[in-house]
Design a protein around this motif. Structure first.
Motif, short mmCIF file in Angstrom:
data_model
loop_
_atom_site.label_atom_id
_atom_site.label_comp_id
_atom_site.label_asym_id
_atom_site.label_seq_id
_atom_site.Cartn_x
_atom_site.Cartn_y
_atom_site.Cartn_z
N GLU A 288 0.65 -0.78 0.12
CA GLU A 288 -0.59 -0.19 -0.05
C GLU A 288 0.80 1.35 0.19
O GLU A 288 0.72 1.87 -0.31
N VAL A 289 2.18 1.38 1.07
CA VAL A 289 2.59 2.21 0.64
C VAL A 289 3.87 2.66 -0.69
O VAL A 289 3.73 3.52 -1.09
N ILE A 290 3.74 1.28 -0.71
CA ILE A 290 4.28 1.58 -2.46
C ILE A 290 3.77 2.34 -3.37
O ILE A 290 4.15 3.26 -3.96
N ALA A 291 2.81 1.60 -2.96
CA ALA A 291 1.29 2.38 -3.84
C ALA A 291 0.79 3.64 -4.55
O ALA A 291 0.77 4.11 -5.30
N LEU A 292 0.67 3.45 -2.62
CA LEU A 292 1.01 5.31 -2.73
C LEU A 292 2.04 6.54 -2.92
O LEU A 292 2.19 7.93 -3.78
N ASP A 293 3.17 5.46 -3.42
CA ASP A 293 4.65 6.48 -2.87
C ASP A 293 4.09 6.82 -4.54
O ASP A 293 4.39 7.94 -5.34
N LYS A 294 3.70 5.79 -5.96
CA LYS A 294 4.12 5.62 -7.12
C LYS A 294 2.57 7.36 -7.67
O LYS A 294 3.22 7.53 -9.03
N ALA A 295 1.87 6.45 -7.00
CA ALA A 295 0.92 7.46 -7.21
C ALA A 295 0.80 8.39 -7.43
O ALA A 295 0.74 9.57 -8.30
N ALA A 296 2.32 9.89 -5.70
CA ALA A 296 2.25 11.05 -6.31
C ALA A 296 3.28 10.69 -6.61
O ALA A 296 3.63 12.84 -6.82
N GLN A 297 3.88 10.49 -7.81
CA GLN A 297 5.07 10.64 -8.47
C GLN A 297 4.84 11.62 -9.60
O GLN A 297 3.83 11.16 -10.14
#
Ligand code: UTP
Length: 297
Positions: A288-297
């Motif tokens: 979840e953290v990785i997905a959120l981080d990717k989405a924010a890029q």
């Protein structure tokens, strides 16, 4: 026959400044990976290697560490009353028999070499292990056990070694290799914290040692080295070229530098993922953290 390694020194007298403010009142070695303090991993590793006497070099403010190995009578009787046998079993791992454990005080943090020297009167004319609990090593066969087996062949003094990229070498003691025999290398020099261009190899020394008692004699001279500290590496280096010699050992396993914040966090994630009771929940959270981080890029 070579003398067996039955004593281990655990130098735990450092200031732990990288973990301030936590280490103002909590010894670094009591900080937990999941639910076990760093020191428990070190003790388990030593036991697996056949260590029978555990020598702690401590300092002011480390009483929590000494208490950790006491029997907790009241807690144990409460658990017994409640029939919590599993928890009682877990507590058993923390108990030490009387006389199995000794504490020596290092009055001033003058360096790792000095900490080891403080335990000199408890080591007689026998080889001994040194374990730095902030180096945690995940391995199928515990690292010190691997070393004890290799040491049975080589004798001398042995340091655990790990390949590091050149830009990281200046954070370690680095081996100058004479002969590379695979997992064991013979050593012709050791440099503590070399400048990147001066590192003689990519083999860095980490916190597991099996030492010949002659190293304590070199420490008697109390010579200071890198950072103005009495360095263990310098005393071991004096054994190079003697009939006993110095060896590096490439252990099999993954080492976490739990003396640094990033290393500690990595170890926490890794040990969490290796636990059946935590793996799924933790993995889902990481994804979840990785997905959120990717989405924010
Ligand atoms: P570190 O270099 O990690 O130092 O010591 P430290 O004081 O623990 O931590 P920082 O750098 O201030 O954050 C490596 C090992 O040597 C022990 C430490 O307790 C640790 O296990 N040590 C170091 C001593 O026992 N005495 C010393 O004088 C120095």
């Amino acid at each position: 026959m070579r003398a067996k390694v039955t004593k281990a020194i655990f130098p735990v007298a450092g200031l732990g400044t990288r973990f301030l403010p936590a280490t103002k009142s909590v010894p670094k070695e009591i900080m937990t990976l999941v639910d076990r303090p760093l020191i428990q991993y070190a003790i388990d590793e030593a036991r697996a290697a056949g260590i029978k006497e555990f020598i702690f070099v401590t300092s002011r403010g480390k009483s929590a560490l000494e208490d950790y190995f006491d029997h907790a009578q009241q807690l144990e009787s409460e658990l017994r009353k409640k029939g919590k046998t599993e928890l009682l079993e877990i507590l058993k791992e923390t108990n030490m028999d009387s006389g199995e454990i000794a504490y020596v005080r290092q009055h001033k943090a003058l360096g790792l070499g000095h900490a080891v020297w403080c335990a000199r009167r408890l080591i007689h004319n026998e080889p001994f292990a040194v374990i730095l609990p902030d180096d945690v090593i995940a391995a199928e066969k515990p690292c010190l056990q691997q070393m004890v087996e290799a040491y049975a062949e080589t004798g001398g003094s042995m340091v655990a070694a790990m390949e590091v990229p050149p830009e990281k070498a200046s954070a370690y003691g680095v081996l100058d290799v004479q002969e590379d025999m695979g997992s064991v290398v013979s050593v012709k020099g050791m440099v503590e914290k070399p400048a990147p261009e001066a590192a003689p190899s990519n083999l860095a020394v980490i916190g597991r040692y099996i030492l010949n008692p002659h190293v304590l004699k070199a420490l008697n001279k109390k010579e200071t080295g890198a950072g103005g500290e009495i360095q263990l590496t310098d005393a071991i280096a004096k054994e190079i070229g003697t009939e006993r010699g110095v060896y590096g050992f490439r252990f099999r396993g993954q080492r976490f530098d739990c003396g640094s914040k990033a290393g500690f966090l990595q170890a926490t994630v890794s040990f969490g993922l290796s636990r059946d009771d935590l793996k799924d929940e933790l993995m889902a959270y990481l994804q979840e953290v990785i997905a959120l981080d990717k989405a924010a890029q």
